[in-house]
Design an enzyme around this catalytic site. Structure first.
Site, short mmCIF file in Angstrom:
data_model
loop_
_atom_site.label_atom_id
_atom_site.label_comp_id
_atom_site.label_asym_id
_atom_site.label_seq_id
_atom_site.Cartn_x
_atom_site.Cartn_y
_atom_site.Cartn_z
N GLY A 7 0.85 -1.19 0.00
CA GLY A 7 0.00 0.00 0.00
C GLY A 7 0.88 1.23 0.00
O GLY A 7 1.64 1.45 0.94
N GLY A 9 -0.13 4.53 -0.35
CA GLY A 9 -0.76 5.82 -0.10
C GLY A 9 0.18 6.65 0.78
O GLY A 9 1.39 6.34 0.90
N ALA A 10 -0.37 7.68 1.41
CA ALA A 10 0.47 8.56 2.23
C ALA A 10 1.16 7.78 3.35
O ALA A 10 2.37 7.95 3.60
CB ALA A 10 -0.40 9.66 2.82
N GLY A 12 1.67 4.35 3.81
CA GLY A 12 2.62 3.33 3.38
C GLY A 12 3.92 3.95 2.91
O GLY A 12 5.03 3.46 3.20
N LYS A 100 -6.75 1.62 9.64
CA LYS A 100 -7.62 1.94 10.78
C LYS A 100 -9.07 1.90 10.33
O LYS A 100 -9.51 2.78 9.59
CB LYS A 100 -7.28 3.34 11.31
CG LYS A 100 -5.86 3.46 11.87
CD LYS A 100 -5.52 4.90 12.25
CE LYS A 100 -4.12 5.01 12.79
NZ LYS A 100 -3.69 6.40 13.00
N LYS A 183 -11.60 6.70 16.54
CA LYS A 183 -11.18 8.11 16.54
C LYS A 183 -11.46 8.78 15.20
O LYS A 183 -11.68 9.99 15.12
CB LYS A 183 -9.71 8.25 16.95
CG LYS A 183 -8.66 7.69 15.98
CD LYS A 183 -8.22 8.64 14.89
CE LYS A 183 -7.36 7.97 13.84
NZ LYS A 183 -7.04 8.85 12.71
N THR A 240 -6.17 13.74 15.73
CA THR A 240 -7.05 13.77 14.56
C THR A 240 -8.19 14.77 14.75
O THR A 240 -8.74 15.25 13.76
CB THR A 240 -7.58 12.34 14.28
OG1 THR A 240 -6.51 11.41 14.44
CG2 THR A 240 -8.06 12.21 12.87
N SER A 246 -5.95 16.31 9.12
CA SER A 246 -6.70 15.04 9.13
C SER A 246 -7.77 15.07 8.05
O SER A 246 -8.58 16.00 7.97
CB SER A 246 -7.36 14.84 10.50
OG SER A 246 -8.49 13.99 10.37
N ARG A 247 -7.79 13.99 7.24
CA ARG A 247 -8.83 13.90 6.20
C ARG A 247 -10.20 13.76 6.83
O ARG A 247 -11.20 14.26 6.31
CB ARG A 247 -8.57 12.71 5.26
CG ARG A 247 -7.43 12.87 4.27
CD ARG A 247 -6.09 12.46 4.81
NE ARG A 247 -6.03 11.20 5.51
CZ ARG A 247 -5.60 10.05 4.96
NH1 ARG A 247 -5.19 10.04 3.71
NH2 ARG A 247 -5.54 8.95 5.66
N GLU A 273 -11.37 7.37 6.38
CA GLU A 273 -11.86 6.08 6.87
C GLU A 273 -13.12 6.19 7.72
O GLU A 273 -13.95 5.29 7.74
CB GLU A 273 -10.77 5.37 7.69
CG GLU A 273 -9.57 4.87 6.90
CD GLU A 273 -9.87 3.57 6.14
OE1 GLU A 273 -11.02 3.28 5.86
OE2 GLU A 273 -8.89 2.85 5.83
#
Ligand SMILES: NC(=O)c1ccc[n+]([C@@H]2O[C@H](COP(=O)([O-])OP(=O)(O)OC[C@H]3O[C@@H](n4cnc5c(N)ncnc54)[C@H](O)[C@@H]3O)[C@@H](O)[C@H]2O)c1
Ligand SMILES: O=P(O)(O)OC[C@H](O)CO
Length: 323
Positions: A7, A9-10, A12, A100, A183, A240, A246-247, A273
């Site tokens: 993975g 993404g950011a 990994g 997560k 969270k 977060t 935080s997305r 997520e």
């Protein structure tokens, strides 16, 4: 050391950068051919971790079978893709789960999904307050490494620890996973408070009452209270819930500003997520008879089931009770 990271993404990519410090070879599997090319040729991952020059010790691949010679695999896909990714990964080496979330449809935690997808592989969970771009820059970070096998945990910790990347050991896998999954949903709530201009008192209350929800749910699922109060629970919750880095928080901010969830979630490349975890968590909480009013409120907003004012009124009008 032969670490494989599945993975790119950011997170990994940031983990690859961390493990590659000191010239250690790290193999990084990416889904997107353009990421493989950019990492190998330009030492960049502009799609997911822009503006971070990557170590020459990171070798990207699009072939998951190339992980067969690795002696530990960090699984860093979005939670809803973890089952498929783990099933494709070579069997044998310990799986260190870095995603997560809770799986939709089954309500399973990532360790439970991985155990089904690849029975017999040792499993550990790595989770904590870790914005990828900070870790990739080598800023100081502490994180929970949870594994039922204390000897394996100690071996993995020794291999992933770096001067500015400090794992703390735990044997409470469920607790570490529940903190990281819950969270994300609570961060959406805090983002809503920010977007709607509800103030910092509201945010602090959401963090505290959200933590009470996380604790109730975690204890019902067999987690230990001290794990939930540690890096992977409260630590990650505070991080977060405090920043548009935080997305999940950003998604909530958009909702609080009056934008529709479907618009905020449409065509996005990066993963928030909490949007996937929220309805699964609500189901699991209801089934376990655990009250999670903040999680219920986030679901209502994500589903556009009620306007924000009504959701807020319902939260504030709950019966007065002991803290
Ligand atoms: N970004 C962070 O700071 C951070 C920190 C800790 C944990 N995490 C967790 O790590 C996990 C991965 O997040 P991220 O931030 O690295 O992702 P990201 O948002 O940066 O990138 C999206 C990822 O999803 C992958 N993807 C998209 N479609 C896919 C498919 N069909 N099958 C498999 N993979 C697919 C992409 O290849 C990419 O790796 C999440 O569970 C997240 O909660 C993220
Ligand atoms: O950007 P978020 O909301 O997915 O948060 C990233 C990490 O989980 C923070 O620890």
């Amino acid at each position: 050391m032969k670490a494989g990271i599945i993975g790119a993404g950011a997170w990994g990519t940031a983990l690859a950068q961390t493990l590659a410090a000191g010239g250690q070879h790290v193999r990084l599997w990416a889904l997107e051919p353009e990421v493989v090319e950019a990492v190998n040729n330009d030492r960049q991952n502009p799609l997911y971790l822009p503006r971070i020059p990557l170590s020459p010790s990171i070798e990207a691949t699009g072939d998951i079978a190339a992980m067969a010679d690795r002696d530990m695999l960090l699984i860093v896909s979005p939670a809803q893709h973890l089952r498929k990714v783990v099933a494709q990964a070579p069997a044998g080496p310990p799986l260190i789960l870095c995603s997560k979330g809770i799986e939709a449809g089954t309500g399973l935690l990532m360790s439970e999904v991985a155990a089904e997808a690849q029975p017999g592989s040792p499993i550990a969970v790595l989770s904590g307050p870790t914005f990828a771009h900070e870790v990739a820059k080598g800023l100081p970070t502490a994180i929970t490494l949870a594994c039922a096998d204390a000897d394996l945990a100690a071996k993995i910790a020794a291999r992933i620890a770096r001067p500015a990347f400090r794992p703390y050991l735990s044997d409470d896998v469920v607790g570490a996973e529940i903190g990281g999954a819950v969270k994300n949903v609570l961060a959406i709530a805090c983002g809503v408070a920010e977007g709607a201009g509800l103030g910092l008192n509201a945010r602090a209350s959401l963090i505290s009452r959200g933590f009470a929800e996380m604790t109730r749910f975690g204890l019902a699922r067999g987690a230990r209270a001290e794990t939930l109060a540690g890096l992977s629970g409260l630590g990650d919750l505070v991080l977060t819930c405090s920043s548009t880095d935080s997305r999940n928080f950003s998604l909530g901010k958009g909702l609080g500003e009056g934008r529709a969830a479907r618009d905020l979630l449409a065509n996005r490349r990066t993963v928030a997520e909490g949007a996937f975890t929220a309805p699964v968590l609500r189901e699991a909480a209801r089934a376990a008879r655990v009250e999670m009013p903040v999680v219920e409120a986030v679901c209502a907003l994500l589903e556009d089931a009620a306007p924000l004012a009504q959701v807020m009124d319902a939260l504030l009008a709950r019966p007065l009770r002991a803290e």
